[in-house]
Structures are given as structure tokens and as C-alpha cells.
Scaffold this active site. Structure first.
Site, PDB file in Angstrom:
ATOM      1  N   ALA A  11       0.818  -1.224   0.000  1.00  0.00           N
ATOM      2  CA  ALA A  11       0.000   0.000   0.000  1.00  0.00           C
ATOM      3  C   ALA A  11       0.848   1.270   0.000  1.00  0.00           C
ATOM      4  CB  ALA A  11      -0.931  -0.005   1.217  1.00  0.00           C
ATOM      5  N   SER A 139      -2.273 -10.017 -13.404  1.00  0.00           N
ATOM      6  CA  SER A 139      -1.956  -9.203 -14.580  1.00  0.00           C
ATOM      7  C   SER A 139      -2.361  -9.944 -15.843  1.00  0.00           C
ATOM      8  CB  SER A 139      -0.454  -8.924 -14.628  1.00  0.00           C
ATOM      9  OG  SER A 139      -0.134  -8.239 -15.818  1.00  0.00           O
ATOM     10  N   TYR A 162       8.203 -12.780 -14.216  1.00  0.00           N
ATOM     11  CA  TYR A 162       7.036 -11.979 -13.809  1.00  0.00           C
ATOM     12  C   TYR A 162       5.748 -12.638 -14.309  1.00  0.00           C
ATOM     13  CZ  TYR A 162       3.864  -8.002 -13.321  1.00  0.00           C
ATOM     14  OH  TYR A 162       2.787  -7.188 -12.990  1.00  0.00           O
TER      15      TYR A 162
HETATM   16  N1  LIG Z   1       1.631  -1.126 -13.193  1.00  0.00           N
HETATM   17  C1  LIG Z   1       1.089  -1.915 -14.118  1.00  0.00           C
HETATM   18  O1  LIG Z   1       0.989  -1.574 -15.314  1.00  0.00           O
HETATM   19  C2  LIG Z   1       0.577  -3.273 -13.728  1.00  0.00           C
HETATM   20  C3  LIG Z   1       0.023  -4.088 -14.737  1.00  0.00           C
HETATM   21  C4  LIG Z   1      -0.478  -5.328 -14.384  1.00  0.00           C
HETATM   22  C5  LIG Z   1      -0.423  -5.748 -13.071  1.00  0.00           C
HETATM   23  N2  LIG Z   1       0.126  -4.936 -12.104  1.00  0.00           N
HETATM   24  C6  LIG Z   1       0.125  -5.422 -10.707  1.00  0.00           C
HETATM   25  O2  LIG Z   1      -0.362  -4.399  -9.861  1.00  0.00           O
HETATM   26  C7  LIG Z   1       0.141  -4.600  -8.537  1.00  0.00           C
HETATM   27  C8  LIG Z   1       0.655  -3.290  -7.977  1.00  0.00           C
HETATM   28  O3  LIG Z   1       1.796  -2.886  -8.707  1.00  0.00           O
HETATM   29  P1  LIG Z   1       2.104  -1.355  -9.010  1.00  0.00           P
HETATM   30  O4  LIG Z   1       2.072  -1.209 -10.478  1.00  0.00           O
HETATM   31  O5  LIG Z   1       1.271  -0.481  -8.166  1.00  0.00           O
HETATM   32  O6  LIG Z   1       3.654  -1.311  -8.580  1.00  0.00           O
HETATM   33  P2  LIG Z   1       4.456  -0.454  -7.507  1.00  0.00           P
HETATM   34  O7  LIG Z   1       4.049   0.966  -7.506  1.00  0.00           O
HETATM   35  O8  LIG Z   1       5.881  -0.792  -7.740  1.00  0.00           O
HETATM   36  O9  LIG Z   1       3.963  -1.088  -6.126  1.00  0.00           O
HETATM   37  C9  LIG Z   1       4.408  -2.355  -5.732  1.00  0.00           C
HETATM   38  C10 LIG Z   1       4.230  -2.486  -4.236  1.00  0.00           C
HETATM   39  O10 LIG Z   1       4.787  -3.776  -3.855  1.00  0.00           O
HETATM   40  C11 LIG Z   1       5.705  -3.571  -2.813  1.00  0.00           C
HETATM   41  N3  LIG Z   1       6.798  -4.556  -2.808  1.00  0.00           N
HETATM   42  C12 LIG Z   1       7.708  -4.785  -3.777  1.00  0.00           C
HETATM   43  N4  LIG Z   1       8.602  -5.712  -3.367  1.00  0.00           N
HETATM   44  C13 LIG Z   1       8.249  -6.054  -2.103  1.00  0.00           C
HETATM   45  C14 LIG Z   1       8.780  -6.950  -1.135  1.00  0.00           C
HETATM   46  N5  LIG Z   1       9.898  -7.656  -1.365  1.00  0.00           N
HETATM   47  N6  LIG Z   1       8.162  -7.053   0.066  1.00  0.00           N
HETATM   48  C15 LIG Z   1       7.042  -6.324   0.328  1.00  0.00           C
HETATM   49  N7  LIG Z   1       6.494  -5.451  -0.541  1.00  0.00           N
HETATM   50  C16 LIG Z   1       7.093  -5.316  -1.751  1.00  0.00           C
HETATM   51  C17 LIG Z   1       6.284  -2.175  -3.041  1.00  0.00           C
HETATM   52  O11 LIG Z   1       6.880  -1.702  -1.846  1.00  0.00           O
HETATM   53  P3  LIG Z   1       7.844  -0.408  -1.833  1.00  0.00           P
HETATM   54  O12 LIG Z   1       6.942   0.779  -1.900  1.00  0.00           O
HETATM   55  O13 LIG Z   1       8.563  -0.542  -0.528  1.00  0.00           O
HETATM   56  O14 LIG Z   1       8.745  -0.521  -3.041  1.00  0.00           O
HETATM   57  C18 LIG Z   1       5.025  -1.421  -3.450  1.00  0.00           C
HETATM   58  O15 LIG Z   1       4.283  -1.042  -2.318  1.00  0.00           O
HETATM   59  C19 LIG Z   1       1.207  -5.695  -8.671  1.00  0.00           C
HETATM   60  O16 LIG Z   1       0.660  -6.919  -8.242  1.00  0.00           O
HETATM   61  C20 LIG Z   1       1.504  -5.744 -10.160  1.00  0.00           C
HETATM   62  O17 LIG Z   1       1.951  -7.003 -10.583  1.00  0.00           O
HETATM   63  C21 LIG Z   1       0.618  -3.710 -12.401  1.00  0.00           C
END
Ligand SMILES: NC(=O)c1ccc[n+]([C@@H]2O[C@H](COP(=O)([O-])OP(=O)(O)OC[C@H]3O[C@@H](n4cnc5c(N)ncnc54)[C@H](OP(=O)(O)O)[C@@H]3O)[C@@H](O)[C@H]2O)c1
Length: 279
Positions: A11, A139, A162
Site C-alpha cells: 500500500a 496481470s 514476472y
Molecule cells: N503497473 C502496471 O501496469 C501493472 C500491470 C499489471 C499488473 N500490475 C500489478 O499491480 C500490482 C501493484 O503494482 P504497481 O504497479 O502499483 O507497482 P508499484 O508501484 O511498484 O507497487 C508495488 C508495491 O509492492 C511492494 N513490494 C515490492 N517488493 C516487495 C517486497 N519484497 N516485500 C514487500 N512489498 C514489496 C512495493 O513496496 P515499496 O513501496 O517498498 O517498493 C510497493 O508497495 C502488482 O501486483 C503488479 O503485478 C501492475
């Protein structure tokens, strides 16, 4: 959603942070399950100022480590006797082949095994809270898992790792939804769309150029969250379970045929690797 206890993993950034804001605006009691205390405190302060809600708790969990996930689940259970909504959102991409302290490829460990373990450890509390909902952020970038290459044994490709992990999110969703049928707990997976977030920071080479072109047209995290929030709060989704959804409508899985064998293989493997035992 008023006063419901809601865990959102990851979050502190992107889609998870936007969901957190939506939950607070709707009166939910948010538990941010995140890895970085300092970053989370800053986000918590911003969310509090923006939503005027102080129903924001923080539990530290680093998904690189099963030990950390176990401690976080214990901490949650020592503080709360209910969990109405669990949103498994945290995920990572990794340009390099890295292993966790448990010897598992990092992307698979963080994106699938950690939420698998967390969900199972919290399941007794969720069952006591029925009707309850579990949402796994997967995803559309998923692909049939090659179980002989899941840990990067044959070759490590960041995108493949991924995509396997995101297919694992979907298979786990289908499996758990079936296991929980009739309990009042729904389990669904969502594709959040292409969203301009930090998840793409690890991407290099030609893909980085491609992203530079498409990301300005991508969803903002808030737009993406607006399609996920109905799954959390709307009565229309009260009995909907075992679906993979995009913008609240079912999306086709990119794997033909029967998923049962892969679901079973993943379940057995996940239980073994996380120390939850065989089923
Ligand atoms: N962005 C896209 O286009 C897209 C597309 C399809 C699916 N998704 C999915 O959407 C979801 C959210 O991703 P997002 O795009 O919002 O990415 P994001 O902004 O990078 O957020 C990812 C979150 O996961 C946390 N995280 C990463 N590694 C971790 C670890 N080792 N332990 C605990 N927490 C960890 C991060 O923590 P920190 O803040 O500490 O880094 C951050 O809070 C994911 O499941 C992703 O696969 C995203």
C-alpha cells in the site's frame, strides 16, 4: 466498507496506495502491510491528511522472507480478531536473477509464494469474518508456467519470471475460490490495467523505450483503483468468486485447456516451499 478491516499489501506505492486512499475515503479501517517503515509512515501521513481518516495501521512485512510474512500474520492476529478484506497487491520485477534467503527466485517468492503464505496464515481469521473477500492483483501479462523453469533453472528472463508469477496469482485464485466455496468468502483476481507506477523502474533495454512511449497513456493508479474498488465494496460482487476480472468484467486467461493439473502442481509446490506442508 465502513469500519471493515482491510489489509492491502504494497500500500506504499502505485495501485496499492490508490486503493488505500479509496478504502479510507469509504470509512474502511486500513492495515498497510508494507516493507519500508519510513516510506510507509510518510504515505500514512499523506493519506491521513488527504482523507481525514486516522483508521490507518501499519504492519511491516518483507515478502523476500517467509519468516517476515509469518511474523506479520502473527502480529495482525494478535491485534485483530477479524479480517473482512484481504488485497494481495504487492509485487516486484527484477532485472537480475536473485534468490531469497529461502533459496527461491525473488520474483516468484515475492509475487506468489509470499501472498500464498500470508493468505493461508490469515485464513482462519478470514473464515471467522465471513462474508469476506480476497482480491489478488494479477496481470494480463501472464503465461503458462513451465514448472521446470519456475526457479530460473533453465534460464532466467525477467519478463518470463514476472509472467509465471502472475499466472500463479490466477491459478491460486481459482484454487482457493473452489476450496472456499460455500463459506461466504469470495476470491477473485484482477488485472489493474497498464498503470504508470514504479513497477517498471527495473525494465531496461528496448522495453524501456517502449514503456517511454506507452506509459504517458497508461492509467493513473487512481483510475486503476476505481475499477478495483467495486469488487471490494459493491453488493453486485457479493457472491462472485473464482473470476479473473478487468474493469469489473471477466477477462480471458492466456492458457488453453484444463488448468487443474497446473493448479494442483502449483498448490503442492507452494505448500512445500512455504513450509505449509502437502495437501
Ligand atoms: N503497473 C502496471 O501496469 C501493472 C500491470 C499489471 C499488473 N500490475 C500489478 O499491480 C500490482 C501493484 O503494482 P504497481 O504497479 O502499483 O507497482 P508499484 O508501484 O511498484 O507497487 C508495488 C508495491 O509492492 C511492494 N513490494 C515490492 N517488493 C516487495 C517486497 N519484497 N516485500 C514487500 N512489498 C514489496 C512495493 O513496496 P515499496 O513501496 O517498498 O517498493 C510497493 O508497495 C502488482 O501486483 C503488479 O503485478 C501492475
Amino acid at each position: 466498507m465502513k469500519n471493515k478491516i482491510i489489509i492491502i499489501t504494497g500500500a506504499s506505492s502505485g495501485v496499492g496506495r490508490a486503493l488505500a486512499e479509496g478504502v479510507l475515503q469509504r470509512g474502511g479501517h486500513l492495515v498497510m502491510l508494507t516493507r519500508d517503515a519510513e516510506k510507509t509512515e510518510a504515505v500514512r501521513a499523506e493519506l491521513k491528511a488527504k482523507t481525514k481518516s486516522d483508521k490507518i495501521d501499519f504492519i511491516q512485512a518483507d515478502f523476500d522472507s517467509f519468516e517476515s510474512v509469518r511474523k506479520a500474520a502473527e502480529k495482525f492476529k494478535s491485534k485483530y480478531d477479524r479480517l473482512d478484506i484481504l488485497i494481495n497487491n504487492a509485487a516486484t520485477t527484477n532485472a537480475d536473477f536473485l534468490k531469497t534467503e529461502n533459496g527461491i527466485e525473488l520474483t516468484f517468492a515475492v509475487n506468489h509464494l509470499a501472498p500464498f503464505l500470508l493468505t493461508n496464515l490469515l485464513l482462519d481469521t478470514i473464515k471467522k469474518s465471513a462474508p469476506a473477500r480476497i482480491i489478488n492483483v494479477a496481470s494480463n501479462a501472464h503465461i503458462k508456467i513451465d514448472f521446470d523453469n519456475l526457479n530460473g533453472e533453465k534460464k532466467f528472463d525477467p519478463f518470463l519470471a514476472y509472467k509465471y508469477s502472475k499466472m500463479a496469482n490466477i491459478l491460486f485464485t481459482f484454487d482457493l475460490a473452489e476450496e472456499l466455496r460455500g463459506t461466504g468468502i469470495t476470491v477473485n483476481a484482477v488485472h489493474p490495467g497498464v498503470v504508470n507506477t514504479a513497477i517498471y523502474r527495473q525494465i531496461t533495454g528496448i522495453q524501456k523505450l517502449f514503456l517511454k512511449i506507452i506509459l504517458p497513456f497508461a492509467f493513473t493508479p487512481e483510475k486503476s483503483a476505481s475499477y478495483i474498488l467495486p469488487l471490494i465494496e459493491s453488493e453486485d460482487f457479493a457472491g462472485v468468486s473464482g473470476k479473473f476480472l478487468y474493469k469489473t468484467v471477466p477477462l480471458k486467461i492466456k492458457q488453453k485447456g484444463d488448468l487443474l493439473a497446473d493448479r494442483r502442481e502449483l498448490r503442492v509446490l507452494s505448500k512445500r516451499l512455504t513450509g505449509l506442508g502437502y495437501l
